[in-house]
Design an enzyme around this catalytic site. Structure first.
Site, PDB file in Angstrom:
ATOM      1  N   LEU A 151      43.313  42.247  45.898  1.00  0.00           N
ATOM      2  CA  LEU A 151      43.725  43.024  44.727  1.00  0.00           C
ATOM      3  C   LEU A 151      42.570  43.391  43.821  1.00  0.00           C
ATOM      4  O   LEU A 151      42.558  44.460  43.228  1.00  0.00           O
ATOM      5  CB  LEU A 151      44.758  42.229  43.912  1.00  0.00           C
ATOM      6  CG  LEU A 151      46.091  41.922  44.593  1.00  0.00           C
ATOM      7  CD1 LEU A 151      46.949  41.056  43.684  1.00  0.00           C
ATOM      8  CD2 LEU A 151      46.813  43.206  44.957  1.00  0.00           C
ATOM      9  N   GLU A 182      38.564  41.710  41.830  1.00  0.00           N
ATOM     10  CA  GLU A 182      37.587  40.629  41.688  1.00  0.00           C
ATOM     11  C   GLU A 182      37.087  40.590  40.267  1.00  0.00           C
ATOM     12  O   GLU A 182      36.797  41.626  39.657  1.00  0.00           O
ATOM     13  CB  GLU A 182      36.425  40.831  42.656  1.00  0.00           C
ATOM     14  CG  GLU A 182      35.430  39.687  42.670  1.00  0.00           C
ATOM     15  CD  GLU A 182      34.426  39.801  43.817  1.00  0.00           C
ATOM     16  OE1 GLU A 182      33.677  38.840  44.034  1.00  0.00           O
ATOM     17  OE2 GLU A 182      34.418  40.851  44.488  1.00  0.00           O
ATOM     18  N   GLY A 218      35.254  37.570  37.088  1.00  0.00           N
ATOM     19  CA  GLY A 218      34.295  36.484  36.932  1.00  0.00           C
ATOM     20  C   GLY A 218      34.763  35.192  37.577  1.00  0.00           C
ATOM     21  O   GLY A 218      33.945  34.385  38.011  1.00  0.00           O
ATOM     22  N   PHE A 219      36.055  34.972  37.605  1.00  0.00           N
ATOM     23  CA  PHE A 219      36.580  33.754  38.214  1.00  0.00           C
ATOM     24  C   PHE A 219      36.427  33.800  39.728  1.00  0.00           C
ATOM     25  O   PHE A 219      36.073  32.813  40.367  1.00  0.00           O
ATOM     26  CB  PHE A 219      38.068  33.607  37.854  1.00  0.00           C
ATOM     27  CG  PHE A 219      38.711  32.341  38.357  1.00  0.00           C
ATOM     28  CD1 PHE A 219      38.806  31.233  37.538  1.00  0.00           C
ATOM     29  CD2 PHE A 219      39.211  32.256  39.642  1.00  0.00           C
ATOM     30  CE1 PHE A 219      39.393  30.060  37.992  1.00  0.00           C
ATOM     31  CE2 PHE A 219      39.805  31.099  40.106  1.00  0.00           C
ATOM     32  CZ  PHE A 219      39.884  29.999  39.278  1.00  0.00           C
ATOM     33  N   LYS A 245      37.981  36.102  43.457  1.00  0.00           N
ATOM     34  CA  LYS A 245      38.792  37.165  44.042  1.00  0.00           C
ATOM     35  C   LYS A 245      40.282  36.888  43.857  1.00  0.00           C
ATOM     36  O   LYS A 245      40.710  35.748  43.778  1.00  0.00           O
ATOM     37  CB  LYS A 245      38.462  37.313  45.524  1.00  0.00           C
ATOM     38  CG  LYS A 245      37.027  37.759  45.767  1.00  0.00           C
ATOM     39  CD  LYS A 245      36.725  37.881  47.257  1.00  0.00           C
ATOM     40  CE  LYS A 245      35.287  38.358  47.469  1.00  0.00           C
ATOM     41  NZ  LYS A 245      34.947  38.471  48.904  1.00  0.00           N
ATOM     42  N   LYS A 247      44.453  33.632  42.633  1.00  0.00           N
ATOM     43  CA  LYS A 247      43.042  33.745  42.261  1.00  0.00           C
ATOM     44  C   LYS A 247      42.271  32.603  42.907  1.00  0.00           C
ATOM     45  O   LYS A 247      42.631  31.434  42.756  1.00  0.00           O
ATOM     46  CB  LYS A 247      42.866  33.680  40.738  1.00  0.00           C
ATOM     47  CG  LYS A 247      43.333  34.910  40.012  1.00  0.00           C
ATOM     48  CD  LYS A 247      42.671  35.078  38.652  1.00  0.00           C
ATOM     49  CE  LYS A 247      42.934  33.952  37.706  1.00  0.00           C
ATOM     50  NZ  LYS A 247      42.397  34.249  36.344  1.00  0.00           N
ATOM     51  N   ASP A 285      40.359  36.552  24.582  1.00  0.00           N
ATOM     52  CA  ASP A 285      39.991  37.568  25.571  1.00  0.00           C
ATOM     53  C   ASP A 285      41.086  38.620  25.697  1.00  0.00           C
ATOM     54  O   ASP A 285      41.431  39.042  26.793  1.00  0.00           O
ATOM     55  CB  ASP A 285      39.730  36.908  26.930  1.00  0.00           C
ATOM     56  CG  ASP A 285      38.864  37.787  27.836  1.00  0.00           C
ATOM     57  OD1 ASP A 285      38.192  38.698  27.312  1.00  0.00           O
ATOM     58  OD2 ASP A 285      38.858  37.552  29.052  1.00  0.00           O
TER      59      ASP A 285
END
Length: 418
Positions: free
Chosen positions: A107, A109, A111-112, A114, A130, A228
């Site tokens: 789906l 990508e 910072g955490f 994919k 995730k 965020d």
């Protein structure tokens, strides 16, 4: 802002959970999310001897993450966090659910890591998974914060965390699947054939996102600062029902006599409150500023930061501030894709809410409960272009003075909010 560690772009596809697993669109975004540019040193202090003395189960591994990150929250061995249950999954279960993380299930990508779409047969549900990028330390901290935060949360405007996997060195989060993707996908750079969301839907999304933020600020125990809030983190379910997502940067808010939390500056450029960016003092009003930016994006269709525009128009708030001062410019600010199909009074009121939220001085910004009251009212005022007039003023910055005079007092009453 040399001290401000943030990214200039949000990831268009990161965690926009809107593609079918059978869809072969696998174009990966080159943009960055906030956590791409945030350098966090978690100072993991788990002693090697502790690990060697026992075979760590998937439940124990999450507890070790919490301990190693010097976090106060406790995670028990049965997978519960502070009394709330988040399901635990094995890595094999999640690999099967995604066809071994097949490319056509991809789906996006961030910072955490994919994000994949999957199907968990044992709960008979489509999910978004995730997977932590094991090359970065900040992902472990975000993983733990997200589990701890969402395991405590229960609100219709927050994405539901179904479970997690903390098995060996694998870290994965399992969410409910949001079929319409992110708000960002429906506002900016629309592909051919994508429907433009109308005024009523925009106000519905804004009000729902505000209610999610209100839950974090006023209903959570302890209260949480989101930190965020941006369009790419507002996901949409059926009927454009909005839910806040991605809580890896969330922070427990100040308590008692404290007015702020001192912390490293994290977030996304364009959404971060100037007071927080300059001082590192995080408050609930930091989230209010970010919400004001999001509301401006909803109204104008513009991006928080758009480097393709002239220098005076690249920063959305900087562009909007002088226009806030005179109502005759308000019709210039509305998204031209609406083609005049919006209520003039509703536009005035929505822009007034946004202007209050992005005040430079945090004490001048409203509390989230007042924002919710104002937006709930706006969302209840349905606009029908078949009945109400289509505004011609989206092409002409001037609007009739008598309309402005008639609505001014009403606007003040509504936007002042109680």
């Amino acid at each position: 802002m040399g001290c401000f560690r943030c990214t200039g772009k949000s990831s268009k596809k990161s965690e926009n959970l809107n593609h079918d697993c059978s869809d072969n669109k696998t174009n990966k975004t080159q943009d960055q999310t906030a956590s791409d540019a945030v350098k966090v040193n978690p100072d993991v202090n788990v002693k090697e001897s502790e690990v060697k003395k026992e075979v760590v189960s998937k439940h124990d591994q999450l507890a070790l993450d919490v301990k190693g990150l010097n976090m106060n929250e406790e995670v028990s061995k049965d997978g519960q966090t502070n009394g709330k249950r988040a399901q635990t999954f094995t890595f094999d279960e999640l690999a099967i659910a995604t066809g071994n993380f097949r490319s056509d299930c991809f789906l996006g990508e961030g910072g955490f890591g994919k994000v994949y779409k999957g199907r968990l047969e044992k709960i008979n549900q489509d999910v978004a998974i995730k997977q932590l990028d094991r090359n970065g330390h900040q992902g472990i901290r975000e993983f733990v914060v997200e589990v701890l935060t969402l395991s405590l949360a229960d609100h219709t405007n927050l994405v539901k965390l179904i479970g997690f996997c903390a098995e060996g060195d694998q870290r994965l989060l399992v969410y409910e699947y949001m079929p319409l993707g992110s708000l960002e996908n429906h506002l900016h750079d629309l592909p051919p054939g994508r429907k433009v969301i109308d005024w009523n839907t925009r106000m519905k999304i804004a009000a729902g996102a505000a209610r999610g933020l209100e839950y974090l600020h006023d209903k959570m125990k302890p209260p949480v600062i989101y930190r965020d809030l941006k369009c790419s983190n507002i996901l949409l379910g059926e009927g454009y029902h909005p839910k806040l997502s991605d809580f890896g940067l969330a922070k427990v808010g100040p308590s008692g006599d404290k007015t702020h939390v001192s912390t490293r500056v994290m977030g996304t450029y364009g959404y971060c409150a100037p007071d927080y960016a300059m001082t590192g003092q995080l408050t609930f009003k930091s989230d209010i500023y970010s919400f004001g930016v999001v509301l401006l994006e909803i109204i104008t269709g513009r991006k928080a930061i758009d480097n393709t525009k002239s220098s005076k128009e690249q920063n959305l708030v900087a562009w909007a501030r002088p226009l806030f001062k005179d109502r005759k410019y308000f019709p210039q600010m509305v998204d031209p894709l609406l083609q005049g199909q919006y209520p003039m009074r509703g536009l005035y009121q929505a822009l007034a809410i946004s202007a209050m939220c992005v005040q430079e001085q945090p004490n001048m910004r409203p509390v989230i409960a007042d924002v919710v009251s104002a937006l709930n009212y706006l969302a209840s005022q349905k606009y029908d272009p078949q009945i109400h007039p289509v505004q011609n003023s989206w092409r002409n910055p001037s609007s009739s003075s008598h309309v402005r005079r008639e609505s001014r007092d009403d606007d003040k009453r509504q936007i002042a909010v109680n």
